[in-house]
Design a protein around this motif. Structure first.
Motif, PDB file in Angstrom:
ATOM      1  N   GLN A  49      61.900 -60.783  22.183  1.00  0.00           N
ATOM      2  CA  GLN A  49      60.962 -60.161  21.250  1.00  0.00           C
ATOM      3  C   GLN A  49      60.431 -58.842  21.805  1.00  0.00           C
ATOM      4  O   GLN A  49      60.429 -57.812  21.117  1.00  0.00           O
ATOM      5  CB  GLN A  49      59.806 -61.123  20.953  1.00  0.00           C
ATOM      6  N   ALA A  50      59.990 -58.866  23.043  1.00  0.00           N
ATOM      7  CA  ALA A  50      59.461 -57.649  23.656  1.00  0.00           C
ATOM      8  C   ALA A  50      60.550 -56.584  23.786  1.00  0.00           C
ATOM      9  O   ALA A  50      60.308 -55.392  23.549  1.00  0.00           O
ATOM     10  CB  ALA A  50      58.867 -57.967  25.027  1.00  0.00           C
ATOM     11  N   ALA A  51      61.750 -57.016  24.149  1.00  0.00           N
ATOM     12  CA  ALA A  51      62.853 -56.069  24.303  1.00  0.00           C
ATOM     13  C   ALA A  51      63.229 -55.435  22.973  1.00  0.00           C
ATOM     14  O   ALA A  51      63.607 -54.257  22.925  1.00  0.00           O
ATOM     15  CB  ALA A  51      64.062 -56.779  24.916  1.00  0.00           C
ATOM     16  N   MET A  52      63.114 -56.189  21.889  1.00  0.00           N
ATOM     17  CA  MET A  52      63.417 -55.637  20.567  1.00  0.00           C
ATOM     18  C   MET A  52      62.427 -54.528  20.210  1.00  0.00           C
ATOM     19  O   MET A  52      62.809 -53.480  19.668  1.00  0.00           O
ATOM     20  CB  MET A  52      63.376 -56.746  19.506  1.00  0.00           C
ATOM     21  N   VAL A  53      61.168 -54.749  20.518  1.00  0.00           N
ATOM     22  CA  VAL A  53      60.152 -53.718  20.265  1.00  0.00           C
ATOM     23  C   VAL A  53      60.465 -52.473  21.088  1.00  0.00           C
ATOM     24  O   VAL A  53      60.393 -51.346  20.588  1.00  0.00           O
ATOM     25  CB  VAL A  53      58.745 -54.249  20.597  1.00  0.00           C
TER      26      VAL A  53
ATOM     27  N   ALA B 208      58.624 -50.288  15.510  1.00  0.00           N
ATOM     28  CA  ALA B 208      58.236 -50.972  16.751  1.00  0.00           C
ATOM     29  C   ALA B 208      56.850 -51.597  16.591  1.00  0.00           C
ATOM     30  O   ALA B 208      56.626 -52.748  16.997  1.00  0.00           O
ATOM     31  CB  ALA B 208      58.241 -49.982  17.918  1.00  0.00           C
ATOM     32  N   LYS B 209      55.926 -50.858  15.998  1.00  0.00           N
ATOM     33  CA  LYS B 209      54.551 -51.344  15.812  1.00  0.00           C
ATOM     34  C   LYS B 209      54.512 -52.557  14.885  1.00  0.00           C
ATOM     35  O   LYS B 209      53.873 -53.572  15.191  1.00  0.00           O
ATOM     36  CB  LYS B 209      53.684 -50.226  15.240  1.00  0.00           C
ATOM     37  N   ILE B 210      55.202 -52.459  13.772  1.00  0.00           N
ATOM     38  CA  ILE B 210      55.218 -53.568  12.805  1.00  0.00           C
ATOM     39  C   ILE B 210      55.845 -54.812  13.430  1.00  0.00           C
ATOM     40  O   ILE B 210      55.349 -55.935  13.277  1.00  0.00           O
ATOM     41  CB  ILE B 210      55.981 -53.157  11.526  1.00  0.00           C
ATOM     42  N   THR B 211      56.942 -54.615  14.154  1.00  0.00           N
ATOM     43  CA  THR B 211      57.637 -55.738  14.793  1.00  0.00           C
ATOM     44  C   THR B 211      56.762 -56.386  15.862  1.00  0.00           C
ATOM     45  O   THR B 211      56.667 -57.620  15.943  1.00  0.00           O
ATOM     46  CB  THR B 211      58.958 -55.254  15.412  1.00  0.00           C
ATOM     47  N   ALA B 212      56.105 -55.563  16.667  1.00  0.00           N
ATOM     48  CA  ALA B 212      55.225 -56.101  17.712  1.00  0.00           C
ATOM     49  C   ALA B 212      54.086 -56.908  17.107  1.00  0.00           C
ATOM     50  O   ALA B 212      53.769 -58.013  17.587  1.00  0.00           O
ATOM     51  CB  ALA B 212      54.662 -54.955  18.554  1.00  0.00           C
TER      52      ALA B 212
ATOM     53  N   TYR C 201      55.303 -60.339  15.968  1.00  0.00           N
ATOM     54  CA  TYR C 201      55.491 -61.289  17.066  1.00  0.00           C
ATOM     55  C   TYR C 201      54.144 -61.764  17.630  1.00  0.00           C
ATOM     56  O   TYR C 201      53.998 -62.936  17.980  1.00  0.00           O
ATOM     57  CB  TYR C 201      56.319 -60.652  18.181  1.00  0.00           C
ATOM     58  N   ILE C 202      53.194 -60.849  17.728  1.00  0.00           N
ATOM     59  CA  ILE C 202      51.874 -61.226  18.246  1.00  0.00           C
ATOM     60  C   ILE C 202      51.206 -62.228  17.305  1.00  0.00           C
ATOM     61  O   ILE C 202      50.621 -63.224  17.759  1.00  0.00           O
ATOM     62  CB  ILE C 202      50.989 -59.979  18.439  1.00  0.00           C
ATOM     63  N   ASN C 203      51.305 -61.983  16.010  1.00  0.00           N
ATOM     64  CA  ASN C 203      50.710 -62.912  15.038  1.00  0.00           C
ATOM     65  C   ASN C 203      51.386 -64.280  15.109  1.00  0.00           C
ATOM     66  O   ASN C 203      50.722 -65.316  14.996  1.00  0.00           O
ATOM     67  CB  ASN C 203      50.821 -62.340  13.627  1.00  0.00           C
ATOM     68  N   GLN C 204      52.700 -64.291  15.297  1.00  0.00           N
ATOM     69  CA  GLN C 204      53.419 -65.564  15.399  1.00  0.00           C
ATOM     70  C   GLN C 204      52.986 -66.349  16.633  1.00  0.00           C
ATOM     71  O   GLN C 204      52.924 -67.582  16.604  1.00  0.00           O
ATOM     72  CB  GLN C 204      54.926 -65.304  15.451  1.00  0.00           C
ATOM     73  N   ALA C 205      52.677 -65.643  17.711  1.00  0.00           N
ATOM     74  CA  ALA C 205      52.290 -66.301  18.967  1.00  0.00           C
ATOM     75  C   ALA C 205      50.823 -66.688  19.007  1.00  0.00           C
ATOM     76  O   ALA C 205      50.388 -67.385  19.943  1.00  0.00           O
ATOM     77  CB  ALA C 205      52.609 -65.388  20.147  1.00  0.00           C
ATOM     78  N   SER C 206      50.064 -66.261  18.017  1.00  0.00           N
ATOM     79  CA  SER C 206      48.602 -66.403  18.074  1.00  0.00           C
ATOM     80  C   SER C 206      48.087 -67.813  17.864  1.00  0.00           C
ATOM     81  O   SER C 206      46.875 -68.039  17.878  1.00  0.00           O
ATOM     82  CB  SER C 206      47.950 -65.461  17.059  1.00  0.00           C
ATOM     83  N   THR C 207      48.973 -68.773  17.691  1.00  0.00           N
ATOM     84  CA  THR C 207      48.535 -70.168  17.584  1.00  0.00           C
ATOM     85  C   THR C 207      48.293 -70.784  18.953  1.00  0.00           C
ATOM     86  O   THR C 207      47.747 -71.874  19.053  1.00  0.00           O
ATOM     87  CB  THR C 207      49.592 -71.002  16.840  1.00  0.00           C
ATOM     88  N   SER C 208      48.691 -70.079  20.018  1.00  0.00           N
ATOM     89  CA  SER C 208      48.605 -70.648  21.358  1.00  0.00           C
ATOM     90  C   SER C 208      48.305 -69.560  22.376  1.00  0.00           C
ATOM     91  O   SER C 208      48.977 -68.516  22.398  1.00  0.00           O
ATOM     92  CB  SER C 208      49.934 -71.341  21.708  1.00  0.00           C
TER      93      SER C 208
ATOM     94  N   LEU D 129      55.353 -51.903  27.855  1.00  0.00           N
ATOM     95  CA  LEU D 129      54.669 -51.782  26.571  1.00  0.00           C
ATOM     96  C   LEU D 129      53.241 -52.296  26.764  1.00  0.00           C
ATOM     97  O   LEU D 129      52.853 -53.348  26.244  1.00  0.00           O
ATOM     98  CB  LEU D 129      55.418 -52.578  25.494  1.00  0.00           C
ATOM     99  N   ASP D 130      52.454 -51.555  27.506  1.00  0.00           N
ATOM    100  CA  ASP D 130      51.164 -52.047  27.978  1.00  0.00           C
ATOM    101  C   ASP D 130      50.138 -52.232  26.864  1.00  0.00           C
ATOM    102  O   ASP D 130      49.286 -53.118  26.946  1.00  0.00           O
ATOM    103  CB  ASP D 130      50.608 -51.107  29.048  1.00  0.00           C
ATOM    104  N   ASP D 131      50.183 -51.406  25.833  1.00  0.00           N
ATOM    105  CA  ASP D 131      49.223 -51.561  24.739  1.00  0.00           C
ATOM    106  C   ASP D 131      49.409 -52.906  24.041  1.00  0.00           C
ATOM    107  O   ASP D 131      48.429 -53.593  23.715  1.00  0.00           O
ATOM    108  CB  ASP D 131      49.369 -50.421  23.725  1.00  0.00           C
ATOM    109  N   TYR D 132      50.658 -53.270  23.803  1.00  0.00           N
ATOM    110  CA  TYR D 132      50.929 -54.554  23.165  1.00  0.00           C
ATOM    111  C   TYR D 132      50.633 -55.715  24.115  1.00  0.00           C
ATOM    112  O   TYR D 132      50.179 -56.779  23.684  1.00  0.00           O
ATOM    113  CB  TYR D 132      52.380 -54.611  22.683  1.00  0.00           C
ATOM    114  N   ALA D 133      50.891 -55.521  25.390  1.00  0.00           N
ATOM    115  CA  ALA D 133      50.571 -56.554  26.380  1.00  0.00           C
ATOM    116  C   ALA D 133      49.076 -56.833  26.382  1.00  0.00           C
ATOM    117  O   ALA D 133      48.640 -57.991  26.346  1.00  0.00           O
ATOM    118  CB  ALA D 133      51.030 -56.115  27.772  1.00  0.00           C
ATOM    119  N   LEU D 134      48.282 -55.767  26.389  1.00  0.00           N
ATOM    120  CA  LEU D 134      46.827 -55.935  26.405  1.00  0.00           C
ATOM    121  C   LEU D 134      46.336 -56.612  25.135  1.00  0.00           C
ATOM    122  O   LEU D 134      45.428 -57.451  25.185  1.00  0.00           O
ATOM    123  CB  LEU D 134      46.152 -54.569  26.573  1.00  0.00           C
TER     124      LEU D 134
END
Length: 227
Positions: free
Chosen positions: A91-95, A107-111, A114-121, A137-142
């Protein structure tokens, strides 16, 4: 005629200089190419034997990505995620791929997807955040780390990751805040204690308690903090 002749000479010289490499440059590049080709062949053999291997597709995509063969890379990233929808590295590599293709909006929309999908945990967010950080991709990591903190505000590993993240950015104030909080939650972290000590913060590491043959009990999440 003389002017035309010298223009032709200059163009030929420029092409020759730009296209030629010294023997040392060629020799240095050859081992890297040979290793990449060997690994690529190995991964293709693995995929041929078992096509539904997400890690093999991801690793092959990374090689194509590094080679600038973006369409092939995108295909194999998608196959990896098709077999493992929670493959955070893919996922991160695709972004990163979309960024490298000069498509920041995609890239922004895709990131964000993925973040929304992971937000259950919180653990899923942390895994995705670490993958983003490895891709620079530090902004998305943060964004992942902060959302994980919202879900689980009293988790030592999350504050530790945030502390080291801010430390890598030179933000010692935020780094100290999160490392302090991590140590308050779990004082059995010698690495965090050492980092706080380097910051001039006095902490006391509690003595280790013997837990028999099984060793000390640990949290459910593995410590994969990126420093």
């Amino acid at each position: 005629m003389k002017q035309t002749y010298w223009i032709a000479v200059c163009i030929t010289a420029a092409v020759w200089v730009g296209g030629c490499k010294s023997p040392s440059d060629t020799a240095a590049a050859a081992p890297a190419r040979t290793a990449a080709e060997a690994r690529k062949a190995e991964l293709q053999t693995t995929i041929a034997a078992r096509y539904e291997n997400p890690q093999a597709h991801y690793e092959l995509a990374k090689i194509y990505h590094q080679e600038g063969r973006y369409e092939r890379a995108e295909f194999h990233y998608n196959v990896a995620m098709g077999f493992d929808p929670a493959h955070r590295q893919a996922q991160a590599a695709m972004v990163k791929l979309y960024q490298d293709r000069k498509d920041p909006q995609r890239a922004k929309i895709t990131a964000e997807t993925y973040i929304n999908q992971a937000s259950t945990s919180a653990s899923a967010l942390m895994a995705l955040g670490r993958s983003f950080q490895r891709e620079k991709l530090d902004d998305y990591a943060l964004a992942c780390y902060r959302r994980a903190q919202e879900l689980s505000p009293n988790t030592a590993s999350i504050h530790k990751q945030l502390g080291y993240f801010y430390l890598s950015k030179g933000d010692s104030v935020r780094a100290e805040t999160h490392l302090r909080r991590s140590f308050e939650i779990d004082p059995n972290q010698p690495d965090v204690a050492s980092e706080l000590g380097r910051m001039g913060v006095r902490v006391q590491v509690p003595p280790r308690k013997s837990t028999g043959l099984l060793g000390p009990l640990r949290g459910a999440e593995p410590d994969e903090t990126i420093k």
